[in-house]
Design a protein around this motif. Sequence first.
Motif, PDB file in Angstrom:
ATOM      1  N   GLY A  39       0.631  -1.239   0.030  1.00 14.40           N
ATOM      2  CA  GLY A  39       0.032  -0.499  -0.104  1.00 14.40           C
ATOM      3  C   GLY A  39       0.818   1.633   0.117  1.00 14.40           C
ATOM      4  N   GLY A  40       2.122   1.598  -0.100  1.00 16.88           N
ATOM      5  CA  GLY A  40       2.746   2.373   0.047  1.00 16.88           C
ATOM      6  C   GLY A  40       3.754   2.612   0.995  1.00 16.88           C
ATOM      7  N   SER A  41       3.826   1.851   1.947  1.00 15.83           N
ATOM      8  CA  SER A  41       5.115   2.024   2.936  1.00 15.83           C
ATOM      9  C   SER A  41       6.223   2.581   2.673  1.00 15.83           C
ATOM     10  N   GLY A  98       5.227  -9.620   3.660  1.00 15.46           N
ATOM     11  CA  GLY A  98       4.787 -11.250   3.912  1.00 15.46           C
ATOM     12  C   GLY A  98       3.674 -11.135   2.704  1.00 15.46           C
ATOM     13  N   SER A  99       3.151 -10.273   2.866  1.00 12.81           N
ATOM     14  CA  SER A  99       1.395 -10.475   2.207  1.00 12.81           C
ATOM     15  C   SER A  99       2.217 -10.202   0.348  1.00 12.81           C
ATOM     16  N   ASP A 102       4.135 -13.374  -0.716  1.00  9.14           N
ATOM     17  CA  ASP A 102       3.669 -14.568  -0.879  1.00  9.14           C
ATOM     18  C   ASP A 102       2.684 -13.859  -2.147  1.00  9.14           C
ATOM     19  N   THR A 140      10.625  -6.249   3.818  1.00 13.49           N
ATOM     20  CA  THR A 140      10.843  -5.230   4.579  1.00 13.49           C
ATOM     21  C   THR A 140       9.533  -5.122   5.788  1.00 13.49           C
ATOM     22  N   ASP A 149      11.368 -19.469   2.791  1.00 15.60           N
ATOM     23  CA  ASP A 149      10.803 -20.444   2.186  1.00 15.60           C
ATOM     24  C   ASP A 149       9.889 -20.439   1.101  1.00 15.60           C
ATOM     25  N   LYS A 162      -8.744 -18.693   3.121  1.00 16.99           N
ATOM     26  CA  LYS A 162      -7.350 -18.328   3.612  1.00 16.99           C
ATOM     27  C   LYS A 162      -6.366 -19.635   3.428  1.00 16.99           C
ATOM     28  N   TYR A 179      15.787  -1.505   6.855  1.00 14.85           N
ATOM     29  CA  TYR A 179      14.688  -1.089   5.216  1.00 14.85           C
ATOM     30  C   TYR A 179      13.146  -1.417   6.771  1.00 14.85           C
ATOM     31  N   SER A 182      11.025   1.543   9.761  1.00 21.09           N
ATOM     32  CA  SER A 182       9.585   2.065  10.235  1.00 21.09           C
ATOM     33  C   SER A 182       8.379   1.328  10.327  1.00 21.09           C
ATOM     34  N   HIS A 198       5.987 -19.897  14.352  1.00 18.36           N
ATOM     35  CA  HIS A 198       6.240 -20.996  13.895  1.00 18.36           C
ATOM     36  C   HIS A 198       7.062 -21.798  14.145  1.00 18.36           C
ATOM     37  N   HIS A 268      -1.651 -21.718  13.350  1.00 20.15           N
ATOM     38  CA  HIS A 268      -2.064 -21.510  12.335  1.00 20.15           C
ATOM     39  C   HIS A 268      -3.328 -21.993  11.599  1.00 20.15           C
ATOM     40  N   HIS A 282      -2.661 -11.587  11.133  1.00 19.83           N
ATOM     41  CA  HIS A 282      -1.709 -12.944  10.978  1.00 19.83           C
ATOM     42  C   HIS A 282      -1.240 -12.894  12.845  1.00 19.83           C
TER      43      HIS A 282
END
Length: 390
Positions: A39-41, A98-99, A102, A140, A149, A162, A179, A182, A198, A268, A282
């Motif tokens: 989204g722009g970070s 991760g999003s 993935d 980031t 992974d 999901k 990175y 922030s 995990h 999970h 998550h």
Amino acid sequence: MLNYQRTIPTKLYFGKGQISHLEEALKSFGKNVLLTYGGGSIKKIGLYDEVMKILNEGGFNVTELSGIDPNPRIESVTEGVRICREKDIDVILAVGGGSTLDCSKAIAVGTYYEGDDMWEMVVNAEGIAEKAVPLVTILTLSATGSEYDGGGVISNMNTNQKLGRSYTYPAVSICDPTYTFSVSPYQTAAGSADIMSHIMEDYFSRTDDSDLSDGIAETILRSVMKNCPIAIKEPDNYSARANLMTNSSIACSGIPAYGKQETGWPCHAMEHELSAFYDITHGVGLAILTPRWMRHILAKDSTATGRFVKFARNVMGLDGEDEAKLALAGIDALEEYFKSTGIPMTLTELGIDEEHFEVMADHANEEGYLKDAYVALTNEDIIQIYKACL
Ligand code: NZQ
Ligand code: ZN
């Protein structure tokens, strides 16, 4: 200790300034790059400009796919596959958490899927192509381990599903802790809870004699609990961010599970249902579920006590003669730690009630995960765990 096989084909560049390897990493695959981000970070922290400069100076042809949501959606995968096919993309460069990673993995294999319906690919995991567009990542956010992974988790909010699948490993991952300076306190705490989960998902296994795995697991858990509060207080503390990042990559790599019986990762499976129905973060879902799951299985099966005692001693630094009490004290200490990081610790705080618990329990067990859990869980067990989280 059980037999195991492992190949991790990803080349990791870890540390400050490692973006200097980006051009050479991309060049080996070709000139047509799909740049994916959220989204722009990455724009706010100047990373987008840094990446674009390298891409422009290197003469790459860049197409962008932005707006990948946390809990990435199937719609972004579909769009990415369309671009890869139309533009003859040689390599995907995923910059984010991760999003984004993935989603990019699913795009990488989706490009070679025989068909256009990407949700069909996710659901019928057998059809996932062996071939993939090569993937380079710049991480980031320290959390998922997606940088090291082959897995990815994609959501379909229309069907409240999901689903985690094996897609493809990044060829190269650049992991520069600066990175992550922030990353907000909330996401730092949530990501750290994810790293810990995990580890705990495999630590609580029926295999008791894998000393190396247990030692790695205990070290990572202690390191995260030490460094997460520092990173929350001092966001640009390099050492704290570096430790979280390196822990993130190893925690989900399979290394802390060497020689151990698979558990199916019950927290999970239960958390993915929470995110599928309520789109929650998550790591927050995991922090809420984990202590409640622990108390539930300990009450259900006292043969689990020994491992909880080990956890209380070696991870939480507690001691005591009474093993039953010590086991519970370790779980209480874990819950207190999560609370201290400032994230919500009940589902009620997230506006979740019991309306969907039955169908969520059904879904969680449908994937076949929970019968193999450290202590096997029935649908009724899962509903009780969800209720204990309210
Ligand atoms: O979208 P942008 O603007 O980039 O903002 C993101 C997002 O809002 C922000 N963020 C990321 N890096 C930042 C930053 N904000 C400031 N500074 C930075 N440097 O953080 C928010 C969350 O990002 P996201 O990528 O969603 O977080 P995370 O890395 O925790 O990924 C979560 C997803 O990964 C899946 C989860 O289920 C969830 O969908 N998982 C993937 C796994 C895997 N591949 O192996 C395993 C995990 O268990 C997990 O299931
Ligand atoms: Zn996770």
